[in-house]
Design an enzyme around this catalytic site. Structure first.
Site, short mmCIF file in Angstrom:
data_model
loop_
_atom_site.label_atom_id
_atom_site.label_comp_id
_atom_site.label_asym_id
_atom_site.label_seq_id
_atom_site.Cartn_x
_atom_site.Cartn_y
_atom_site.Cartn_z
N SER A 64 -9.64 0.97 2.14
CA SER A 64 -8.74 1.91 1.48
C SER A 64 -7.81 1.59 0.77
O SER A 64 -7.00 1.43 -0.32
CB SER A 64 -8.23 3.21 2.03
OG SER A 64 -7.39 2.40 3.44
N LYS A 112 1.18 -0.91 -0.17
CA LYS A 112 0.38 -0.13 -0.04
C LYS A 112 0.65 1.18 -0.29
O LYS A 112 1.72 1.76 0.70
CB LYS A 112 -1.28 0.22 1.41
CG LYS A 112 -2.20 0.72 1.43
CD LYS A 112 -2.78 0.82 2.15
CE LYS A 112 -4.28 1.52 2.61
NZ LYS A 112 -5.04 1.25 3.38
N SER A 156 -10.61 -0.93 6.49
CA SER A 156 -10.02 0.06 5.19
C SER A 156 -9.48 -1.49 4.96
O SER A 156 -8.37 -2.24 3.47
CB SER A 156 -9.18 0.99 5.22
OG SER A 156 -9.68 1.86 4.94
#
Length: 490
Positions: A171, A96, A195
């Site tokens: 997310s 990420k 997320s």
């Protein structure tokens, strides 16, 4: 070579097949010298070329460096230079973007941070690299990781490989999309309100929200007890292997817990365990298909010998809203507000709306109000789970929403029809409030919208092994296939 999931047979060496190997199977093939890390990485690169124009899961491709690292990994498996393979040796891992890599961009998807460069590795990155994992790409997020979808002015729209009209969630949407697209074997994630679990649910993958402090973080948000960094993968075994790399204390995070908890890789039969089934977590309005898939998963556990009992929780939307509003407006929201004060014109519309909402929320609910609501919610969950080994419930209230939807309206609109209130479309935040509970998302089925649905397995505080024990059992009796999504881009 054998495969982890039904219908995935990499014997022909096809790039599309190799991209769907489980990490644990790839490690076995590396060890037996039936597969080279270089061969796997080349397959991942080629698979990426096919999928990325449609999915947009990556912010940055590090393929040249990754291939060089794959050659070093191959040397370790061949016993060269006296070096032995490490726990994730040669495995392609997508990171990420918010997990900082020294000397590389660290923008969190915001034009306001364009040009920012990381001055150190995030602990997640250090642990991946120290374990021999190869970070071959970095994944998309919404701006500042504040949304349950993945789109930004900087990176555009990320789409769900199962149905590109839909979002992979947020997310950690790029991480989930990459796993579902077959362009990574593991992916890093974070979770402050769902997320990790929302993208895992929408992409048919496995994601783990570790209890607060189990895995180390970086920066001021380590003090936010809602948040945590964790693993995503396509199988429960893969997430166990990844979590065992990530866990343990780090001096950069005062809240990180020692000694390190190492999860077992083999578990006793689940027969005799007691599991609470809660469909609505108080007042959530759950889509019929999500309910049906949740019940089917619970029945599969019952068929495996688990005593499943349906319960209700006395949670109210008011308490959840008070906890969320007071908490986020005081910490995470205040951080976003600082950027909005100086760079409002560079922010995505949903980021500006979030900053304004948090400013208003702070006038309506204090941090003390939030703590009082949290205490009620935590006590009610503890009471409800007394006598049970774990709780299972849906991960989201609906199967998904469209990729371009920023959930700006009062209702989620899918295929032209209104579904649930936007604020209550995900059922993850209650377990950030109950932040010491480990939560594992596993697939619960497919929806008529062409995207997967997810099941949350919730454990008692810091009882991580039980959620993985149940997750492995459910995976065994309800095996999950990626055939449909794999063939989409072949």
């Amino acid at each position: 070579m054998s495969a982890t999931h039904p219908g995935t047979d990499p014997t022909n060496g096809a790039d599309d097949e190799l991209g769907y190997l489980s990490a644990t199977e790839a490690l076995r093939l590396f060890t037996s010298r039936a597969l080279s890390p270089v061969e796997l990485m080349r397959a991942i690169v080629e698979r990426t070329e096919k999928t990325e124009p449609h999915v947009n899961a990556f912010t940055e491709r590090l393929f040249d460096e990754a291939l060089a690292q794959a050659r070093h990994a191959e040397d370790r498996y061949l016993g060269k230079n006296g070096l032995e393979p490490r726990p994730l040796e040669g495995i392609p891992v997508a990171a990420k973007e918010k997990h900082a890599i020294l000397g590389r961009s660290l923008t969190e998807g915001s034009l306001a941070h364009e040009g920012n460069v990381a001055t150190e590795n995030h602990p997640v990155v250090d642990r991946i690299l120290d374990a021999g994992g190869i970070i071959h790409a970095r994944t998309t997020t919404p701006e500042f990781s504040i949304a349950t979808y993945t789109q930004s002015r900087m990176w555009g729209v990320t789409r769900n490989p199962w149905n590109p009209d839909f979002t992979p969630g947020g997310s950690s949407g790029g991480s989930g999309a990459s796993l579902a697209a077959g362009t990574s074997l593991l992916a890093s994630a974070s979770d402050i309100g769902g997320s990790t679990r929302i993208p895992a649910a929408f992409t048919g993958t496995v994601g783990f929200k570790a209890p607060y402090g189990r895995n180390p973080g970086l920066g001021v948000l380590t003090a936010d007890h809602y948040r945590g960094d964790g693993p995503m993968g396509r199988t429960v075994d893969d997430v166990i292997a990844f979590q065992n790399v990530l866990a343990g204390p780090d001096p950069r995070d005062h809240t990180s817990i020692g000694p390190k908890l190492t999860l077992p890789t083999a578990y006793e039969d689940v027969a005799g365990l007691r599991v609470a089934l809660c469909l609505r977590l108080g007042e959530y309005d759950v889509h019929p298909e999500v309910e049906a898939n949740t019940r089917a998963a619970a029945q599969a556990l019952a068929d495996a010998g688990v005593h499943v009992e349906e319960i209700t929780l006395p949670w109210t939307h008011l308490d959840l809203l008070t906890a969320i509003a007071g908490h986020f407006s005081t910490i995470f929201g205040a951080i976003v507000e600082e950027t909005a004060e100086h760079h409002r014109d560079l922010l995505s519309s949903y980021t500006v709306a979030f900053a304004d909402l948090m400013k208003y929320a702070r006038t309506q609910a204090s941090y003390l109000d939030a703590l009082r609501a949290e205490h009620r919610l935590q006590r009610q969950l503890a009471t409800a789970m007394t006598g049970f080994d774990a709780l299972v419930c849906p991960t989201t209230a609906i199967p998904g929403w469209h990729a371009e939807d920023d959930l700006a309206g009062d209702k989620v609109v899918v295929h032209g029809e209104e579904t649930v209130d936007t604020l209550w479309c995900a059922m993850t935040n209650p377990f950030n409030v109950n932040n010491r509970c480990p939560v594992l998302n596993v697939p619960s089925g497919m929806s008529g919208w062409g995207v997967p649905t997810g099941l949350q397995i919730v454990g008692h505080p810091y009882d991580d092994p039980t959620v993985f024990r149940l997750g492995k059992a459910l995976e065994a009796v309800r095996p999950w296939s990626y055939d449909a999504v794999r063939s989409r881009f072949s």
